[in-house]
Design a protein around this motif. Structure first.
Motif, PDB file in Angstrom:
ATOM      1  N   ASP A  28     -25.822  38.151  -6.359  1.00 14.81           N
ATOM      2  CA  ASP A  28     -25.171  36.848  -6.472  1.00 14.81           C
ATOM      3  C   ASP A  28     -25.646  35.896  -5.383  1.00 14.81           C
ATOM      4  O   ASP A  28     -26.012  34.764  -5.672  1.00 14.81           O
ATOM      5  N   THR A  29     -25.650  36.358  -4.142  1.00 11.29           N
ATOM      6  CA  THR A  29     -25.972  35.488  -3.010  1.00 11.29           C
ATOM      7  C   THR A  29     -26.701  36.267  -1.923  1.00 11.29           C
ATOM      8  O   THR A  29     -26.308  37.385  -1.608  1.00 11.29           O
ATOM      9  N   CYS A  30     -27.765  35.663  -1.381  1.00 10.47           N
ATOM     10  CA  CYS A  30     -28.449  36.188  -0.199  1.00 10.47           C
ATOM     11  C   CYS A  30     -28.728  35.019   0.736  1.00 10.47           C
ATOM     12  O   CYS A  30     -29.345  34.031   0.338  1.00 10.47           O
ATOM     13  N   VAL A  31     -28.266  35.166   1.958  1.00 12.02           N
ATOM     14  CA  VAL A  31     -28.403  34.116   2.962  1.00 12.02           C
ATOM     15  C   VAL A  31     -29.053  34.708   4.201  1.00 12.02           C
ATOM     16  O   VAL A  31     -28.718  35.816   4.605  1.00 12.02           O
ATOM     17  N   ALA A  32     -29.966  33.960   4.800  1.00 10.74           N
ATOM     18  CA  ALA A  32     -30.621  34.389   6.038  1.00 10.74           C
ATOM     19  C   ALA A  32     -30.111  33.527   7.194  1.00 10.74           C
ATOM     20  O   ALA A  32     -29.813  32.341   7.011  1.00 10.74           O
ATOM     21  N   SER A  33     -30.014  34.126   8.357  1.00 11.30           N
ATOM     22  CA  SER A  33     -29.547  33.421   9.549  1.00 11.30           C
ATOM     23  C   SER A  33     -30.122  34.085  10.797  1.00 11.30           C
ATOM     24  O   SER A  33     -30.327  35.289  10.816  1.00 11.30           O
ATOM     25  N   PRO A  34     -30.353  33.304  11.858  1.00 13.20           N
ATOM     26  CA  PRO A  34     -30.780  33.904  13.125  1.00 13.20           C
ATOM     27  C   PRO A  34     -29.618  34.529  13.892  1.00 13.20           C
ATOM     28  O   PRO A  34     -29.822  35.238  14.866  1.00 13.20           O
ATOM     29  N   ASP A  35     -28.384  34.274  13.444  1.00 17.15           N
ATOM     30  CA  ASP A  35     -27.192  34.803  14.095  1.00 17.15           C
ATOM     31  C   ASP A  35     -26.522  35.813  13.160  1.00 17.15           C
ATOM     32  O   ASP A  35     -26.059  35.449  12.081  1.00 17.15           O
ATOM     33  N   PRO A  36     -26.446  37.079  13.562  1.00 18.17           N
ATOM     34  CA  PRO A  36     -25.860  38.094  12.676  1.00 18.17           C
ATOM     35  C   PRO A  36     -24.360  37.913  12.434  1.00 18.17           C
ATOM     36  O   PRO A  36     -23.798  38.551  11.553  1.00 18.17           O
ATOM     37  N   HIS A  37     -23.717  37.017  13.192  1.00 24.81           N
ATOM     38  CA  HIS A  37     -22.274  36.807  13.066  1.00 24.81           C
ATOM     39  C   HIS A  37     -21.921  35.471  12.422  1.00 24.81           C
ATOM     40  O   HIS A  37     -20.751  35.153  12.256  1.00 24.81           O
ATOM     41  N   ASP A  38     -22.938  34.657  12.105  1.00 22.55           N
ATOM     42  CA  ASP A  38     -22.686  33.328  11.538  1.00 22.55           C
ATOM     43  C   ASP A  38     -23.722  33.017  10.464  1.00 22.55           C
ATOM     44  O   ASP A  38     -24.879  32.721  10.775  1.00 22.55           O
ATOM     45  N   PHE A  39     -23.283  33.078   9.227  1.00 19.65           N
ATOM     46  CA  PHE A  39     -24.168  32.781   8.102  1.00 19.65           C
ATOM     47  C   PHE A  39     -23.833  31.434   7.475  1.00 19.65           C
ATOM     48  O   PHE A  39     -24.067  31.212   6.306  1.00 19.65           O
ATOM     49  N   ASN A  40     -23.270  30.528   8.302  1.00 17.59           N
ATOM     50  CA  ASN A  40     -22.910  29.190   7.822  1.00 17.59           C
ATOM     51  C   ASN A  40     -23.577  28.073   8.609  1.00 17.59           C
ATOM     52  O   ASN A  40     -24.106  27.138   8.018  1.00 17.59           O
ATOM     53  N   THR A  41     -23.554  28.157   9.934  1.00 18.12           N
ATOM     54  CA  THR A  41     -24.037  27.062  10.766  1.00 18.12           C
ATOM     55  C   THR A  41     -25.528  26.813  10.589  1.00 18.12           C
ATOM     56  O   THR A  41     -25.935  25.734  10.165  1.00 18.12           O
ATOM     57  N   LEU A  42     -26.337  27.775  10.940  1.00 16.80           N
ATOM     58  CA  LEU A  42     -27.790  27.679  10.760  1.00 16.80           C
ATOM     59  C   LEU A  42     -28.165  28.781   9.790  1.00 16.80           C
ATOM     60  O   LEU A  42     -28.370  29.924  10.172  1.00 16.80           O
ATOM     61  N   ALA A  43     -28.203  28.420   8.521  1.00 13.70           N
ATOM     62  CA  ALA A  43     -28.433  29.428   7.491  1.00 13.70           C
ATOM     63  C   ALA A  43     -29.402  28.897   6.452  1.00 13.70           C
ATOM     64  O   ALA A  43     -29.562  27.687   6.283  1.00 13.70           O
ATOM     65  N   TYR A  44     -30.038  29.826   5.776  1.00 16.60           N
ATOM     66  CA  TYR A  44     -30.997  29.479   4.734  1.00 16.60           C
ATOM     67  C   TYR A  44     -30.649  30.277   3.485  1.00 16.60           C
ATOM     68  O   TYR A  44     -30.647  31.506   3.495  1.00 16.60           O
ATOM     69  N   ASP A  45     -30.337  29.553   2.420  1.00 19.38           N
ATOM     70  CA  ASP A  45     -29.996  30.207   1.161  1.00 19.38           C
ATOM     71  C   ASP A  45     -31.256  30.655   0.442  1.00 19.38           C
ATOM     72  O   ASP A  45     -32.138  29.847   0.164  1.00 19.38           O
ATOM     73  N   ILE A  46     -31.324  31.921   0.130  1.00 22.68           N
ATOM     74  CA  ILE A  46     -32.416  32.461  -0.684  1.00 22.68           C
ATOM     75  C   ILE A  46     -31.966  32.433  -2.147  1.00 22.68           C
ATOM     76  O   ILE A  46     -32.685  31.998  -3.034  1.00 22.68           O
ATOM     77  N   ILE A  47     -30.731  32.870  -2.370  1.00 20.79           N
ATOM     78  CA  ILE A  47     -30.096  32.775  -3.679  1.00 20.79           C
ATOM     79  C   ILE A  47     -28.609  32.562  -3.419  1.00 20.79           C
ATOM     80  O   ILE A  47     -28.041  33.174  -2.516  1.00 20.79           O
ATOM     81  N   ARG A  48     -27.991  31.642  -4.182  1.00 18.42           N
ATOM     82  CA  ARG A  48     -26.566  31.355  -3.995  1.00 18.42           C
ATOM     83  C   ARG A  48     -25.912  31.206  -5.362  1.00 18.42           C
ATOM     84  O   ARG A  48     -26.369  30.437  -6.188  1.00 18.42           O
ATOM     85  N   ASN A  49     -24.830  31.948  -5.578  1.00 16.15           N
ATOM     86  CA  ASN A  49     -24.108  31.934  -6.862  1.00 16.15           C
ATOM     87  C   ASN A  49     -25.042  32.223  -8.034  1.00 16.15           C
ATOM     88  O   ASN A  49     -24.917  31.630  -9.099  1.00 16.15           O
ATOM     89  N   GLY A  50     -26.018  33.096  -7.802  1.00 14.48           N
ATOM     90  CA  GLY A  50     -26.965  33.463  -8.845  1.00 14.48           C
ATOM     91  C   GLY A  50     -28.071  32.454  -9.053  1.00 14.48           C
ATOM     92  O   GLY A  50     -28.948  32.654  -9.883  1.00 14.48           O
ATOM     93  N   CYS A  51     -28.053  31.353  -8.293  1.00 11.11           N
ATOM     94  CA  CYS A  51     -29.062  30.288  -8.410  1.00 11.11           C
ATOM     95  C   CYS A  51     -30.116  30.468  -7.330  1.00 11.11           C
ATOM     96  O   CYS A  51     -29.791  30.473  -6.134  1.00 11.11           O
ATOM     97  N   VAL A  52     -31.360  30.603  -7.727  1.00  8.99           N
ATOM     98  CA  VAL A  52     -32.461  30.798  -6.778  1.00  8.99           C
ATOM     99  C   VAL A  52     -32.680  29.512  -5.996  1.00  8.99           C
ATOM    100  O   VAL A  52     -32.827  28.439  -6.561  1.00  8.99           O
ATOM    101  N   ARG A  53     -32.701  29.629  -4.665  1.00  9.02           N
ATOM    102  CA  ARG A  53     -32.897  28.471  -3.778  1.00  9.02           C
ATOM    103  C   ARG A  53     -34.258  28.497  -3.082  1.00  9.02           C
ATOM    104  O   ARG A  53     -34.664  27.519  -2.516  1.00  9.02           O
ATOM    105  N   ASP A  54     -34.917  29.645  -3.109  1.00 12.16           N
ATOM    106  CA  ASP A  54     -36.223  29.798  -2.463  1.00 12.16           C
ATOM    107  C   ASP A  54     -37.252  30.096  -3.540  1.00 12.16           C
ATOM    108  O   ASP A  54     -37.094  31.041  -4.309  1.00 12.16           O
ATOM    109  N   SER A  55     -38.304  29.304  -3.580  1.00 15.24           N
ATOM    110  CA  SER A  55     -39.298  29.442  -4.653  1.00 15.24           C
ATOM    111  C   SER A  55     -40.065  30.759  -4.601  1.00 15.24           C
ATOM    112  O   SER A  55     -40.670  31.163  -5.587  1.00 15.24           O
ATOM    113  N   SER A  56     -40.036  31.453  -3.465  1.00 16.63           N
ATOM    114  CA  SER A  56     -40.747  32.737  -3.374  1.00 16.63           C
ATOM    115  C   SER A  56     -39.892  33.907  -3.871  1.00 16.63           C
ATOM    116  O   SER A  56     -40.378  35.020  -4.003  1.00 16.63           O
TER     117      SER A  56
END
Length: 116
Positions: A28-56
């Motif tokens: 459903d969702t995969c998010v990348a972050s440089p902070d293992p405790h915060d996936f909201n502030t500085l985060a990059y959506d790879i896939i969110r709600n089943g919607c692909v956000r990263d072309s790779s």
């Protein structure tokens, strides 16, 4: 940690430890972050709600419904962090239950309007 170079493909596989062949796994969702405790502030959506956000991002076929296989390219955060953490949310559904979240695919959730 798993070390890979910039722009190298990262392959992932998630699976259920279940012998029930009537279960299916959906990423459903995969998010990348440089902070293992915060996936909201500085985060990059790879896939969110089943919607692909990263072309790779790409999924791979598995003969087993309880496996989810996918890949994406390694990237560099704006602030050039050396470590990136990945947090994924998967959904488990009954195989063939077409009303379940697993069969809905990309869901753009509309935001509700707030009244005064």
């Amino acid at each position: 940690p798993y070390y890979i170079d910039l722009n190298q493909n990262l392959y992932l596989q998630a699976y259920l430890h279940s012998s029930d062949p009537n279960l299916i796994v959906f990423v459903d969702t995969c998010v990348a972050s440089p902070d293992p405790h915060d996936f909201n502030t500085l985060a990059y959506d790879i896939i969110r709600n089943g919607c692909v956000r990263d072309s790779s991002y790409a999924t791979y076929y598995s003969p087993y419904s309880h496996f989810a296989r996918f890949k994406f390219n390694a990237f560099e955060f704006i602030s050039h962090h050396t470590l990136v953490y990945l947090q994924c949310e998967l959904v488990v559904c009954r195989l063939g239950d077409y009303s379940s979240r697993c069969y809905q695919g990309c869901v753009n959730r509309s935001k509700r309007e707030t009244s005064s």
